[in-house]
Design a protein around this motif. Structure first.
Motif, short mmCIF file in Angstrom:
data_model
loop_
_atom_site.label_atom_id
_atom_site.label_comp_id
_atom_site.label_asym_id
_atom_site.label_seq_id
_atom_site.Cartn_x
_atom_site.Cartn_y
_atom_site.Cartn_z
N PRO A 483 -16.94 1.73 -14.85
CA PRO A 483 -16.02 0.84 -14.12
C PRO A 483 -15.86 1.25 -12.67
O PRO A 483 -15.72 2.44 -12.37
CB PRO A 483 -14.71 0.98 -14.89
N PRO A 484 -15.86 0.30 -11.75
CA PRO A 484 -15.69 0.62 -10.33
C PRO A 484 -14.21 0.64 -9.95
O PRO A 484 -13.34 0.26 -10.73
CB PRO A 484 -16.40 -0.55 -9.65
N ARG A 485 -13.97 1.09 -8.74
CA ARG A 485 -12.68 0.81 -8.11
C ARG A 485 -12.75 -0.62 -7.58
O ARG A 485 -13.68 -0.97 -6.87
CB ARG A 485 -12.41 1.78 -6.97
N LEU A 486 -11.77 -1.43 -7.90
CA LEU A 486 -11.83 -2.83 -7.50
C LEU A 486 -11.73 -2.99 -5.99
O LEU A 486 -12.16 -4.02 -5.45
CB LEU A 486 -10.72 -3.63 -8.19
N LEU A 487 -11.17 -1.98 -5.32
CA LEU A 487 -11.17 -1.93 -3.86
C LEU A 487 -11.64 -0.54 -3.44
O LEU A 487 -11.08 0.47 -3.88
CB LEU A 487 -9.78 -2.21 -3.29
N SER A 488 -12.65 -0.50 -2.59
CA SER A 488 -13.12 0.77 -2.06
C SER A 488 -12.08 1.31 -1.08
O SER A 488 -11.14 0.61 -0.69
CB SER A 488 -14.46 0.57 -1.35
N PRO A 489 -12.21 2.59 -0.63
CA PRO A 489 -11.24 3.11 0.35
C PRO A 489 -11.10 2.25 1.60
O PRO A 489 -9.98 2.01 2.08
CB PRO A 489 -11.81 4.50 0.67
N SER A 490 -12.21 1.78 2.15
CA SER A 490 -12.13 0.91 3.34
C SER A 490 -11.42 -0.40 3.01
O SER A 490 -10.64 -0.92 3.82
CB SER A 490 -13.53 0.62 3.88
N ALA A 491 -11.69 -0.95 1.82
CA ALA A 491 -11.05 -2.19 1.42
C ALA A 491 -9.55 -1.99 1.25
O ALA A 491 -8.74 -2.86 1.62
CB ALA A 491 -11.67 -2.71 0.12
N PHE A 492 -9.14 -0.87 0.66
CA PHE A 492 -7.72 -0.58 0.53
C PHE A 492 -7.04 -0.60 1.89
O PHE A 492 -5.95 -1.17 2.06
CB PHE A 492 -7.52 0.79 -0.12
N ASP A 493 -7.68 0.03 2.86
CA ASP A 493 -7.08 0.10 4.19
C ASP A 493 -6.96 -1.28 4.83
O ASP A 493 -5.90 -1.65 5.34
CB ASP A 493 -7.92 1.03 5.07
N GLN A 494 -8.05 -2.06 4.77
CA GLN A 494 -8.05 -3.35 5.46
C GLN A 494 -7.25 -4.41 4.71
O GLN A 494 -6.58 -5.23 5.34
CB GLN A 494 -9.49 -3.83 5.65
N GLN A 495 -7.31 -4.41 3.38
CA GLN A 495 -6.70 -5.49 2.62
C GLN A 495 -5.24 -5.25 2.25
O GLN A 495 -4.49 -6.20 2.03
CB GLN A 495 -7.52 -5.75 1.35
N ILE A 496 -4.84 -3.98 2.15
CA ILE A 496 -3.48 -3.69 1.69
C ILE A 496 -2.67 -2.91 2.72
O ILE A 496 -1.60 -3.36 3.16
CB ILE A 496 -3.51 -2.93 0.35
N SER A 497 -3.16 -1.75 3.14
CA SER A 497 -2.37 -0.89 4.04
C SER A 497 -2.06 -1.58 5.36
O SER A 497 -0.91 -1.56 5.83
CB SER A 497 -3.11 0.42 4.28
N ARG A 498 -3.04 -2.18 5.99
CA ARG A 498 -2.81 -2.81 7.29
C ARG A 498 -1.84 -3.99 7.21
O ARG A 498 -0.90 -4.06 8.01
CB ARG A 498 -4.14 -3.22 7.91
N PRO A 499 -2.02 -4.93 6.29
CA PRO A 499 -1.04 -6.02 6.22
C PRO A 499 0.38 -5.54 5.91
O PRO A 499 1.35 -6.06 6.47
CB PRO A 499 -1.58 -6.91 5.10
N LEU A 500 0.52 -4.55 5.04
CA LEU A 500 1.85 -4.07 4.68
C LEU A 500 2.54 -3.37 5.83
O LEU A 500 3.78 -3.34 5.90
CB LEU A 500 1.75 -3.11 3.49
N SER A 501 1.78 -2.79 6.74
CA SER A 501 2.37 -2.06 7.86
C SER A 501 2.78 -2.96 9.01
O SER A 501 3.43 -2.50 9.96
CB SER A 501 1.39 -1.00 8.38
N GLN A 502 2.46 -4.25 8.95
CA GLN A 502 2.72 -5.13 10.09
C GLN A 502 4.12 -5.71 10.08
O GLN A 502 4.76 -5.82 11.13
CB GLN A 502 1.68 -6.27 10.11
N THR A 503 4.61 -6.13 8.92
CA THR A 503 5.94 -6.75 8.85
C THR A 503 6.66 -6.25 7.60
O THR A 503 6.08 -5.56 6.76
CB THR A 503 5.81 -8.29 8.76
N SER A 504 7.91 -6.64 7.47
CA SER A 504 8.69 -6.29 6.28
C SER A 504 9.56 -7.47 5.90
O SER A 504 10.75 -7.52 6.21
CB SER A 504 9.55 -5.04 6.54
N PRO A 505 8.97 -8.48 5.23
CA PRO A 505 9.72 -9.70 4.89
C PRO A 505 10.62 -9.49 3.68
O PRO A 505 10.65 -8.42 3.07
CB PRO A 505 8.60 -10.69 4.57
N MET A 506 11.34 -10.54 3.33
CA MET A 506 12.25 -10.47 2.18
C MET A 506 11.49 -10.40 0.86
O MET A 506 11.98 -9.83 -0.10
CB MET A 506 13.19 -11.68 2.19
#
Length: 765
Positions: A483-506
């Motif tokens: 089984p793979p990681r569904l997101l590679s380290p680069s994908a984690f950074d671009q798809q999750i970490s970066r969007p989460l660090s931009q805003t903090s909505p309700m």
């Protein structure tokens, strides 16, 4: 009997073959997607309304665009309207939009109206509006979380069992069409909008001819022999319905037909025209034949005839309600992401699949055709800026036009298409796809100018982070089937970490086509199958929790930025809701501080996973799960994990002391509330085709002789909705907590043609 094609068929079609579909919608820009049979310059106007949508007022946004010629009779466009004087749309009004069409080569200034472009002799009353002005409408996402309404669903197969649930979205819009805070604000299609594999023979019978007709040419598909350099070429018509099983499995390498499942690939899509055709057919009634032939007219053998006639009945019902699907998609902002069946079952499941399929000429061609169709029919509306001049999407469209104009013989254009789609280059010596390292895993190599499939949608009170868990998987440097990681380290950074660090909505939503958490019994089955090397029979590799490190990374990343997260998912053909409570631990410091000694005073967070599947693909197993049998025989129980942050890892029911961990979490399944009559128009005259026998569409015919099977008390299972459904997610603010609710709309079994609503509900704090 042949499917009608040629000039007579084309003359009978309206200008708009599919659409309009309302796509990305923001205060300063609105995008609408269409497929036309002639090249046109399309003008889009966004209009204010008065009297809650009843009357049209002034124009506030406008724009125009030229269509892209995918074929001689298939011209696609996603046109975006923008503000001309800085005015932006607001979230407390209902807006309408209008479209005008002018032939690209026409010398006159006359244009065709939206109403005229929708209608033809076969569709004389076609409309995509709920109002007398005959224009579609929409409302922006609200400023208050209490008012937000998000609809989601997945897995819609034309010949799947049961009634199509997507038309119920039309009912939900119609019931609140004049109320901007009560009508659905966004629709997220979370995968398997089409099925490239598991195609009904009657559907391929239509799609092959329609695809060739719209393109105006027949694609030469590379059929490899035993020697990889020895290639024959056949057209789609030379590969008829019901005869593609061996070709799809051996020549293309697809895995859907393995493990004695040959029927899943007997009519597998292969050509670009077929993939384009199925998108048109899934969204509009315009190009469907007036009638389907019976099995004995087109095939031989008792079993093949029986299967054809069964699929034909299911598809007739599917087609009969497409007018409601078309109207719904025109009146709510729609976003999509792919899953495996949008290409083929197990797409990029593991490294073995990539080597098996992308290393064969026919397999690689079919994947490229499917991804190109997805890019044009779905991704263009998700991220329209990627398709503007000078961007990767615009280069992809230009290459697609050159390739189609050359009837598939322009190799430079084909290579450019592969590059912009992100397909890996092939090794010149072996023909196998190339991988590159990403941290401690391997990913398919992709060019810098490739499209990105993930994206984020933001509103005044919420954000939706849509993941791509198919093309950025991290494959381990062990066995190819692991089984793979569904997101590679680069994908984690671009798809999750970066969007989460931009805003903090309700409210934060994450759209993942594959479930983060599934049933315990499914985990057992997948672990057993992995041990016995049977990974393709049950999607072993699509589960987050088969890779503890990847799941731990996901949880710690989400909760580092957010206190609560709602995950929207599909894929598994049943609907459910689970709640994960997460708590970090504080190391012991003093003997006088009880909390520090026990390590229980850390951060608390919550993840709620809301699953909605299938819109049209219920199965015998899911029908059983829907009933009380599931909770009687295999009830879901609480599950607990402890985890570590550096390096990320987690373990269920560990033997090590809890004090050694950095965090812990508990998973609980939410209980489905008893079904209630849906607050929509109870008149379901639109559901059944003329002269149809309702018993032909009844579920669970195997159990009809059991009287209690359709009884309400038996159908009121508390863990899942296992029949075709679509879900509406909304919030309810309380005195001390914020509750999230997922309402599922489905067709009851105890009262014919009744729509009911089941609810899952839980707090987020």
């Amino acid at each position: 009997m042949e499917y009608l094609a040629g000039e007579a068929f084309l003359d009978g079609l309206p200008l708009i073959l599919a659409g309009p579909v309302l796509r990305r919608t923001e205060p300063s820009a609105v995008t609408v997607w269409l497929a036309l049979k002639h090249p046109c310059r399309v003008r889009l106007q966004i209009l204010k309304t008065q009297q809650n949508g009843q009357q049209i007022a002034e124009c506030v946004l406008q724009g125009q665009a030229e269509t892209t010629a995918l074929g001689q009779h298939l011209h696609v466009v996603a046109v975006t309207a923008r503000s001309v004087d800085g005015e932006a749309l607001t979230c407390n009004l209902i807006y309408a939009y209008d479209l005008q069409f002018k032939a690209s080569q026409a010398s006159s200034q006359e244009s065709i109206s939206l109403t005229a472009a929708l209608r033809s002799e076969r569709l004389p009353t076609a409309t995509v509006s709920y109002f007398a002005h005959e224009k579609p409408t929409f409302a922006l996402s609200p400023a208050r979380l209490d008012d937000l309404k998000i609809v989601h669903g997945s897995c819609r197969k034309p010949h799947g069992a049961g009634f199509d649930a997507l038309p119920l979205l039309d009912c939900l819009i119609e019931a609140a069409v004049d109320a901007p805070h009560h009508r659905p604000h966004q629709l997220f299609l979370t995968g398997d909008q089409i099925y490239g594999d598991d195609v009904a023979d009657p559907l391929l019978w239509v799609a092959t001819t329609l695809g060739d007709t719209l393109l105006g040419w027949e694609e030469a598909l590379p059929i490899g022999r035993e020697n990889p350099d020895d290639i024959d070429y056949l057209t789609p018509k030379q590969l008829p319905a019901g005869k593609r099983s061996q070709l799809a499995t051996r020549n293309a390498g697809f895995t859907a037909g393995l493990d004695k499942k040959h029927e899943k690939v007997t009519s597998h899509f292969l050509s670009f025209g077929e993939y384009c055709a199925v998108y048109v057919l899934a969204r509009s009634p315009a190009c469907w034949p007036v009638a389907f032939p019976r099995g004995r007219e087109v095939t031989e053998g008792r079993e093949a005839i029986r299967r054809w006639d069964k699929d034909r009945r299911h598809m007739q019902q599917f087609v009969h309600t497409l007018w409601k699907v078309r109207r719904a998609l025109a009146n709510v902002p729609t976003y999509a992401i792919f899953d495996d069946h949008d290409v083929s079952d197990d797409w990029n499941l593991n490294q073995a699949w990539c080597l098996r399929v992308l290393g064969r000429p026919l397999g690689r061609r079919a994947v490229q055709n499917a991804m190109l169709a997805y890019a044009v029919f779905q991704a263009w509306g998700n991220t329209p800026w990627q398709f503007e001049a000078g961007q990767s999407g615009a280069a992809l469209l230009q290459a697609a036009q050159r390739w189609s104009k050359a009837q598939g013989r322009d190799q430079a254009a084909a290579s450019a298409i592969a590059t912009h789609l992100g397909l890996p280059p092939s090794d010149p010596h072996t023909g196998l796809p190339q991988f590159v390292e990403d941290g401690d895993v391997w990913v398919l190599q992709r060019a810098n100018q490739a499209l990105t499939w993930h994206y984020t949608v933001r509103g005044p009170c919420h954000e939706v982070i849509v993941l791509d868990t198919r093309t950025w998987r991290g494959y381990p440097d062990t066995r190819p089937i692991d089984p793979p990681r569904l997101l590679s380290p680069s994908a984690f950074d671009q798809q999750i970490s970066r969007p989460l660090s931009q805003t903090s909505p309700m409210a934060t939503f994450v759209v993942a086509s594959t479930n983060v958490f599934g049933m315990k019994v499914l985990d057992w089955i997948q672990q057993w199958q992995l041990k016995h090397h049977k990974v393709f029979s049950a999607d072993v590799g699509d589960s987050w929790n088969l890779n503890d490190k990847a799941l731990a990374t996901l949880l710690t990343t989400l909760f580092r930025h957010r206190q609560s997260v709602v995950v929207l998912s599909g894929d598994i053909h049943y609907s459910s809701a689970v709640r994960l409570t997460y708590q970090t631990r504080v190391p012991k410091q003093t003997d006088s501080q009880t909390d520090s000694q026990t390590g229980d005073s850390g951060k608390r967070a919550t993840l709620v996973q809301l699953t909605s599947s299938a819109m049209k693909n219920e199965e015998l197993l899911t029908q059983v799960l829907h009933t009380r049998l599931k909770e009687w025989l295999l009830p879901e129980k609480s599950r607990r994990w402890v985890g570590w942050s550096s390096p990320p890892d987690m373990a269920e029911q560990p033997t090590s002391p809890a004090s050694s961990s950095d965090w812990r979490c508990q998973l609980d399944w939410l209980r489905r509330q008893p079904a209630q009559p849906a607050a929509i128009n109870p008149d379901l005259f639109w559901l059944m085709p003329p002269q149809a026998n309702p018993n032909k569409f009844a579920r669970s015919q195997l159990f009809q002789w059991l009287r209690f099977w359709n009884a309400r008390w038996f159908q009121e299972g508390q863990e899942v909705v296992g029949v075709n459904n679509i879900a509406l997610v909304h919030f309810q603010a309380g005195d001390q907590d914020l509750a999230v609710r997922q309402d599922h709309y489905w067709f009851s079994s105890w009262k014919p043609l009744e729509v009911v609503r089941s609810r899952f509900e839980t707090g987020l704090q």
